[in-house]
Write a protein that holds these residues in place. Structure first.
Motif, short mmCIF file in Angstrom:
data_model
loop_
_atom_site.label_atom_id
_atom_site.label_comp_id
_atom_site.label_asym_id
_atom_site.label_seq_id
_atom_site.Cartn_x
_atom_site.Cartn_y
_atom_site.Cartn_z
N ASP A 74 0.84 -1.20 0.00
CA ASP A 74 0.00 0.00 0.00
C ASP A 74 0.87 1.25 0.00
OD1 ASP A 74 1.05 -0.09 2.53
OD2 ASP A 74 -0.86 0.13 3.59
N VAL A 75 2.10 1.14 -0.51
CA VAL A 75 3.00 2.29 -0.55
C VAL A 75 2.34 3.43 -1.32
CG1 VAL A 75 4.16 1.42 -2.64
CG2 VAL A 75 5.32 3.08 -1.17
N PRO A 76 2.39 4.66 -0.81
CA PRO A 76 1.83 5.80 -1.54
C PRO A 76 2.54 5.99 -2.88
CG PRO A 76 2.22 6.39 0.75
CD PRO A 76 2.88 5.06 0.53
N ILE A 77 1.76 6.29 -3.91
CA ILE A 77 2.30 6.49 -5.25
C ILE A 77 1.90 7.87 -5.75
CG2 ILE A 77 2.29 5.70 -7.64
CD1 ILE A 77 1.58 2.90 -6.58
N LEU A 78 2.90 8.67 -6.12
CA LEU A 78 2.69 9.99 -6.71
C LEU A 78 3.10 9.90 -8.17
CD1 LEU A 78 2.09 13.05 -6.51
CD2 LEU A 78 4.44 13.37 -5.72
N MET A 79 2.14 10.05 -9.08
CA MET A 79 2.41 9.90 -10.51
C MET A 79 2.94 11.19 -11.13
SD MET A 79 -0.87 7.78 -11.91
CE MET A 79 -1.90 9.24 -11.71
N SER A 87 -7.02 11.61 -19.21
CA SER A 87 -7.53 10.24 -19.12
C SER A 87 -6.48 9.32 -18.53
CB SER A 87 -7.95 9.74 -20.51
OG SER A 87 -6.84 9.71 -21.40
N ASP A 88 -5.21 9.58 -18.85
CA ASP A 88 -4.13 8.79 -18.27
C ASP A 88 -4.07 8.98 -16.76
OD1 ASP A 88 -3.50 7.97 -20.78
OD2 ASP A 88 -1.75 9.26 -21.01
N ARG A 89 -4.24 10.21 -16.32
CA ARG A 89 -4.17 10.51 -14.88
C ARG A 89 -5.29 9.79 -14.14
NH1 ARG A 89 -3.10 15.74 -17.04
NH2 ARG A 89 -5.14 16.55 -16.48
N LEU A 90 -6.50 9.86 -14.70
CA LEU A 90 -7.63 9.21 -14.04
C LEU A 90 -7.46 7.69 -14.04
CD1 LEU A 90 -10.60 11.37 -15.37
CD2 LEU A 90 -9.49 11.48 -13.15
N SER A 91 -6.91 7.16 -15.13
CA SER A 91 -6.66 5.71 -15.18
C SER A 91 -5.65 5.31 -14.11
CB SER A 91 -6.14 5.31 -16.57
OG SER A 91 -7.11 5.52 -17.56
N GLY A 92 -4.62 6.12 -13.93
CA GLY A 92 -3.62 5.84 -12.90
C GLY A 92 -4.21 5.87 -11.52
N LEU A 93 -5.08 6.84 -11.27
CA LEU A 93 -5.73 6.94 -9.96
C LEU A 93 -6.64 5.74 -9.71
CD1 LEU A 93 -6.62 10.74 -10.00
CD2 LEU A 93 -4.94 9.65 -8.53
N GLU A 94 -7.33 5.31 -10.76
CA GLU A 94 -8.22 4.16 -10.61
C GLU A 94 -7.43 2.88 -10.35
OE1 GLU A 94 -10.69 4.07 -14.05
OE2 GLU A 94 -11.88 5.83 -13.44
N MET A 95 -6.17 2.84 -10.77
CA MET A 95 -5.32 1.68 -10.51
C MET A 95 -4.74 1.71 -9.10
SD MET A 95 -3.21 1.11 -14.02
CE MET A 95 -4.08 0.79 -15.56
N ALA A 97 -3.05 4.82 -7.64
CA ALA A 97 -2.14 5.91 -7.31
C ALA A 97 -2.84 6.89 -6.37
CB ALA A 97 -1.68 6.63 -8.57
N ASP A 98 -2.06 7.59 -5.55
CA ASP A 98 -2.64 8.50 -4.56
C ASP A 98 -2.80 9.93 -5.07
OD1 ASP A 98 -2.70 6.99 -1.75
OD2 ASP A 98 -0.96 6.32 -2.88
N ASP A 99 -1.93 10.34 -5.98
CA ASP A 99 -1.97 11.71 -6.46
C ASP A 99 -1.14 11.80 -7.72
OD1 ASP A 99 -2.53 14.40 -6.58
OD2 ASP A 99 -1.31 14.98 -4.87
N TYR A 100 -1.18 12.96 -8.38
CA TYR A 100 -0.37 13.14 -9.58
C TYR A 100 0.17 14.56 -9.66
CZ TYR A 100 -4.39 15.56 -11.68
OH TYR A 100 -5.42 16.43 -11.94
N VAL A 101 1.26 14.71 -10.40
CA VAL A 101 1.83 16.01 -10.71
C VAL A 101 2.01 16.08 -12.22
CG1 VAL A 101 3.84 17.52 -10.48
CG2 VAL A 101 3.02 16.25 -8.51
N VAL A 102 1.63 17.20 -12.81
CA VAL A 102 1.68 17.35 -14.26
C VAL A 102 3.02 17.93 -14.69
CG1 VAL A 102 0.61 18.49 -16.24
CG2 VAL A 102 -0.82 17.64 -14.38
N LYS A 103 3.61 17.34 -15.73
CA LYS A 103 4.83 17.88 -16.33
C LYS A 103 4.49 19.03 -17.26
CE LYS A 103 7.49 13.54 -16.44
NZ LYS A 103 8.21 12.60 -17.32
#
Length: 232
Positions: A74-79, A87-95, A97-103
């Motif tokens: 259950d390690v936290p994952i920041l994408m 759509s990629d971000r939402l897919s990652g969250l549904e898998m 991931a805990d959060d994301y940062v945009v490049k």
């Protein structure tokens, strides 16, 4: 408190070195991987406190890595994601991931986000909080666990925090923005949609019918509320 460990997974050497420098300066033990195979090997070996994961990787991509990590821990994952990849971000969250940062991103922002996630997900000792029974589910806020009939239900740290927030105030309607601010500790434009992905995961894991959810209900145009009866 022991030194937190971060695993940075990105095939861009410049980005990896930049993040490595900022995390080291912030007091983290830093480990790096340039592809999915190495990321999984490092994760099993090091058992990091948080993983910074780029979705676009050679070979086994970030989605595969995220999916496998969720099967193992259950390690936290920041994408780390592309600007035009909602759509990629939402897919990652549904898998999971805990959060994301945009490049492109600020390395200071990535470190700050990681610190907030770790503060929110840090486990306490088993005697520091109550257990709450919710419609057959046992929510242990001290151990950060959820179970049904003694069987553990694996939640990501963010999913647990969302359930804890909702269950603490049955009947209260929380807007998506309120939930982001309470669970993540910060809110940015567009981040409200991440809550929908986490709620979808939560409902699936606790056995909710997605068409007629009983415990976590959608209040259209507003947000979500918890309707289960609970007791300590």
């Amino acid at each position: 408190m022991s030194t937190p460990a971060v695993l940075i997974v990105d095939d861009d050497v410049k980005i990896t070195r930049l993040l490595q420098s900022y995390f080291a300066e912030a007091g983290f033990a830093v480990f790096v991987a340039a592809d999915g195979v190495e990321a999984l090997r490092q994760s099993r070996l090091v058992q990091p406190d948080i993983v910074i994961l780029d979705l676009m990787l050679p070979g086994s991509d970030g989605w595969d890595v995220c999916r496998q990590l969720r099967l193992e821990s259950d390690v936290p994952i920041l994408m780390l994601t592309a600007r035009d990849g909602e759509s990629d971000r939402l897919s990652g969250l549904e898998m999971g991931a805990d959060d994301y940062v945009v490049k492109p991103f600020s390395p200071r922002e990535v470190v700050a986000r990681a610190k907030v996630i770790l503060r929110r997900t840090q486990k306490q000792s088993p005697n520091d909080g109550p257990r709450t029974v919710i419609a057959g589910l046992t929510l242990d806020t001290a151990a950060h666990t959820l179970s049904r009939d003694g069987l553990a239900i694996d939640l990501t740290p963010t999913e647990f925090n969302i359930l804890e927030l909702l269950a603490a105030s049955p009947g209260r309607v929380f807007s998506r923005l309120q939930m982001v601010e309470a669970v993540q500790g910060y809110a940015f434009e567009g981040y409200e949609r991440t809550i929908d992905a986490h709620i979808k995961n939560l409902r699936r894991k606790i056995g909710e019918n997605p068409r007629e959810p009983r415990l976590i209900q959608t209040v259209y145009g507003v947000g979500y509320k918890f309707t289960g009866d609970s007791h300590a």
